[in-house]
Design an enzyme around this catalytic site. Structure first.
Site, PDB file in Angstrom:
ATOM      1  N   HIS A 202       0.569  -0.989   0.024  1.00 15.83           N
ATOM      2  CA  HIS A 202      -0.151   0.111   0.008  1.00 15.83           C
ATOM      3  C   HIS A 202       1.185   1.058   0.110  1.00 15.83           C
ATOM      4  O   HIS A 202       0.317   2.690  -0.722  1.00 15.83           O
ATOM      5  CB  HIS A 202      -0.919   0.033   1.341  1.00 15.83           C
ATOM      6  N   GLU A 444      -7.940 -17.780 -20.260  1.00 14.06           N
ATOM      7  CA  GLU A 444      -6.972 -17.705 -19.960  1.00 14.06           C
ATOM      8  C   GLU A 444      -6.648 -19.243 -19.510  1.00 14.06           C
ATOM      9  O   GLU A 444      -5.274 -19.371 -19.549  1.00 14.06           O
ATOM     10  CB  GLU A 444      -7.364 -17.602 -18.440  1.00 14.06           C
ATOM     11  N   ASN A 467      -2.653 -12.361 -18.054  1.00 15.52           N
ATOM     12  CA  ASN A 467      -1.632 -12.814 -17.328  1.00 15.52           C
ATOM     13  C   ASN A 467      -1.498 -13.646 -17.098  1.00 15.52           C
ATOM     14  O   ASN A 467      -0.744 -15.369 -17.038  1.00 15.52           O
ATOM     15  CB  ASN A 467      -2.090 -12.483 -15.418  1.00 15.52           C
ATOM     16  N   ASP A 468      -2.463 -15.409 -16.495  1.00 14.25           N
ATOM     17  CA  ASP A 468      -2.482 -16.657 -17.071  1.00 14.25           C
ATOM     18  C   ASP A 468      -2.937 -17.247 -18.151  1.00 14.25           C
ATOM     19  O   ASP A 468      -1.995 -18.079 -18.137  1.00 14.25           O
ATOM     20  CB  ASP A 468      -3.997 -17.042 -16.094  1.00 14.25           C
ATOM     21  N   ARG A 478       3.705 -17.630 -13.060  1.00 16.10           N
ATOM     22  CA  ARG A 478       3.716 -16.639 -13.054  1.00 16.10           C
ATOM     23  C   ARG A 478       4.410 -16.278 -11.974  1.00 16.10           C
ATOM     24  O   ARG A 478       4.591 -14.668 -11.856  1.00 16.10           O
ATOM     25  CB  ARG A 478       2.395 -16.423 -13.520  1.00 16.10           C
ATOM     26  N   CYS A 515      -7.863  -8.107 -20.384  1.00 17.32           N
ATOM     27  CA  CYS A 515      -7.871  -6.946 -19.100  1.00 17.32           C
ATOM     28  C   CYS A 515      -6.667  -7.557 -18.351  1.00 17.32           C
ATOM     29  O   CYS A 515      -6.394  -7.546 -16.966  1.00 17.32           O
ATOM     30  CB  CYS A 515      -8.927  -7.387 -17.637  1.00 17.32           C
TER      31      CYS A 515
END
Ligand code: PEP
Ligand code: MG
Length: 595
Positions: A202, A444, A467-468, A478, A515
């Site tokens: 964060h 994916e 990403n996948d 990953r 995405c």
């Protein structure tokens, strides 16, 4: 602190860490002591229990008071979109695992408050460390910040506040909390470096939103850098230069001027439409984990949410959220984003996304195990509850549903059947929903690519989760740093997969978007448009960057560029050719000298 410069640091000493917040800053170092307090555990007598519990409660109350002050300050400074971070910390202060367990230890094992808190924090850290999803694992740093604050209150140690610093300086600390970062006065603290941390903590997220350049994870910064040392930090590359020579200083000053100019220029793109030079519109949307991020997405010009990762709603509570709780969260998101759509992805847990609440079984190969829709199709009650909540939210604006990790038509049909059942239930109960909610498949897995033509007949839209997809397509974990060099978005296999998906979508006349992280990278933007993607969803801070690129090139030229690179045989050759193309078109963006 005294301004002393150690003489044993050579000119132009370079440290390399993680670029956590972009930008270049040049100033002298200011060391801040943020070393963790050492807790001393001791056995207590039964009569001391009450006093220790009260001391602990007092420390919690002080921490609460401090965080509320920080929140007020953040509000006054117009940082309302970041309040969720402070709210998260306030919630941690109420967490049963932290508060209840500490009190139990004091009471049942007769340990003093410091010792009990220390044990509980260790256990929580261990739980978070075992999570392989980076974003979730990094929530550990929130526990650390809050734990450290309570501990300091307990032992009576005062933290140096950063707003008293006479600037401009570069703060050097072992670690900084999000509260520290919110309190930073940008005129005084022009950047910071830390020994620990990551891009997804964060503190880093806040630094990026506040525009404060930062390099984290330097490991030895506080032991090497003395107070008052001239230094440069480059948050784009993660480089820190200590005691820069005149030549290096000039080079970085030049680089800084250029970077600052390009960033300023980006603001102009916010209000412009996302289109190619000849007017082909590309829909740019935002990926969000929590509804609070919508405000920022709107500010950045997102035309909707392309991925709402709902798993974050399932974390940190006492059990999964109820249908009403989910409904409220989705409804709020949909209303805030209106008139643009919100694409809600059903729960994607398991694999690398560990949600402690679910007590998922240990699996030998979790990434290929019970995750995403496989989990939902097994835990059918949870699935039904989520689908009902999403459908109910569709009355309040445009909602799209998408299913993660679909491996074939069978699974898609099973998911659709649950959706139909949920609709039927709602009808019977007289609860409203939109009959028009589009249903999408996340592409994916390699199997989904191979049967994309069949899936396109069963879906209203595709959204590619690179990403996948890259991890499964190239058989590369990953999250494994040892094979990270093989994670290549420009691998010919990935390009062919993407082309096949776009062609299948086009043949059936359904929308195709992306995405995964790849969608937000300026280097790949033109390749994706040429392949046929007409919706890209990303971290909203990248939206203007992509507009700047696409608005300068007509579609025909974009397609010709793809033709020149798509048949090259290796990832290295494709990447090199693409970088060359982009460098020629955008020397100011891709041609910054590496120092
Ligand atoms: C993806 O896999 O690209 C994706 C967007 O999903 P996640 O990163 O949440 O797995
Ligand atoms: Mg995914």
């Amino acid at each position: 602190m005294t301004a002393s410069v150690k003489i044993d640091i050579a000119e132009d000493t370079i440290l390399v860490g993680i670029g956590a917040s972009p930008g270049i800053a040049i100033a002298s170092s200011h060391l801040v002591n943020r070393a963790r307090v050492v807790a001393i555990e001791r056995r207590i007598a039964a009569e001391e229990v009450q006093a220790e519990i009260e001391a602990f409660e007092d420390a919690l109350e002080k921490a609460r008071k401090h965080l509320r002050e920080v929140k007020d300050q953040a509000l006054q400074e117009g940082l309302s979109e970041h309040l969720y971070i402070i709210d998260t910390h306030l919630l941690i202060l109420e967490d049963q695992m932290l508060v209840g367990d500490t009190k139990d230890l004091i009471r049942l094992e007769l340990v003093n408050a410091e010792g009990a808190l220390c044990r509980v924090l260790k256990r929580l850290r261990r739980i978070f460390d075992s999570i392989s999803d980076e974003y979730i694992r990094e929530r550990r740093s929130d526990i650390d910040s809050v734990g450290d604050r309570i501990m300091r209150n307990l032992v009576g140690e005062v933290r140096e506040t950063l707003n008293a610093v006479a600037g401009p300086v570069l703060v050097v600390a072992h670690d900084l909390s999000p509260a520290d970062t919110v309190q930073m006065d940008k005129d005084k603290i022009v950047g910071f470096v830390t020994d620990v941390g990551s891009r997804t903590a964060h503190t880093a997220i806040l630094a990026r939103s506040l525009g404060i350049p930062a390099v984290v994870g330097l490991e030895t910064a506080t032991s090497l850098i003395p107070n008052g040392l001239p230094m440069i930090i480059d948050g784009n590359t993660g480089t820190v230069v200590l005691k820069p020579s005149t030549e290096t200083f000039r080079e970085y000053l030049e680089k800084k001027k250029r970077y600052d100019y390009l960033e300023k220029e980006l603001e102009e793109f916010r209000s412009l439409s996302a289109e190619t030079r000849d007017g082909h519109h590309i829909v740019l949307r935002a990926n969000i984990d929590l509804g609070d991020e919508i405000e920022e997405a709107r500010k950045q010009g997102a035309e909707g949410i392309g991925l709402f990762r709902t798993e974050f709603l399932f974390m940190g509570g006492n059990g999964p959220p109820t249908e009403d709780e989910q409904f409220e969260a989705y409804r709020e998101a949909v209303e805030k984003m209106a008139p643009h759509p919100v694409t809600i992805r059903t729960l994607d847990v398991g694999g690398d996304k560990f949600v402690p609440e679910f007590n998922l079984a240990d699996e030998l190969n979790p990434v290929m195990g019970l995750r995403a829709v496989r989990f939902s199709l097994k835990e059918v009650k949870l699935f039904r509850t989520q689908l009902r909540a999403i459908l109910r939210a569709s009355v309040f604006g445009e909602v799209r549903i998408m299913f993660p990790m679909i491996s074939g038509v069978g699974e898609m049909r099973a998911c659709r059947q649950f959706l139909e059942d949920a609709k039927q239930e709602l009808r019977q109960e007289g609860l409203g929903f939109s009959e028009q909610v589009p249903v999408g498949v996340m592409i994916e897995t390699p199997s989904a690519v191979l049967v994309a033509d069949l899936l396109a007949r069963e879906a209203d839209f595709f959204s590619v989760g690179t990403n996948d997809l890259i991890q499964y397509c190239l058989a590369i974990d990953r999250g494994n740093e040892h094979v990270a060099y093989l994670y290549e978005p420009m691998h010919p296999a990935v390009l062919r997969a993407l082309r096949q998906v776009c062609q299948a979508a086009e043949s059936e006349g359904i929308e195709v978007g992306m995405c995964g992280e790849m969608a937000g990278e300026q280097l790949y933007c033109l390749v994706l448009i040429a392949l046929g993607f007409r919706e890209l969803s990303m971290n909203s801070s990248n939206i203007s960057r992509l507009k700047r690129i696409m608005r300068q090139v007509p579609l025909q030229e974009i397609r010709e560029m793809l033709e020149r690179i798509i048949d090259l045989p290796t990832a290295a050759e494709v990447s090199e050719a693409l970088e060359e193309e982009m460098l020629q078109r955008f020397p100011e963006l891709f041609g910054l000298p590496e120092i």
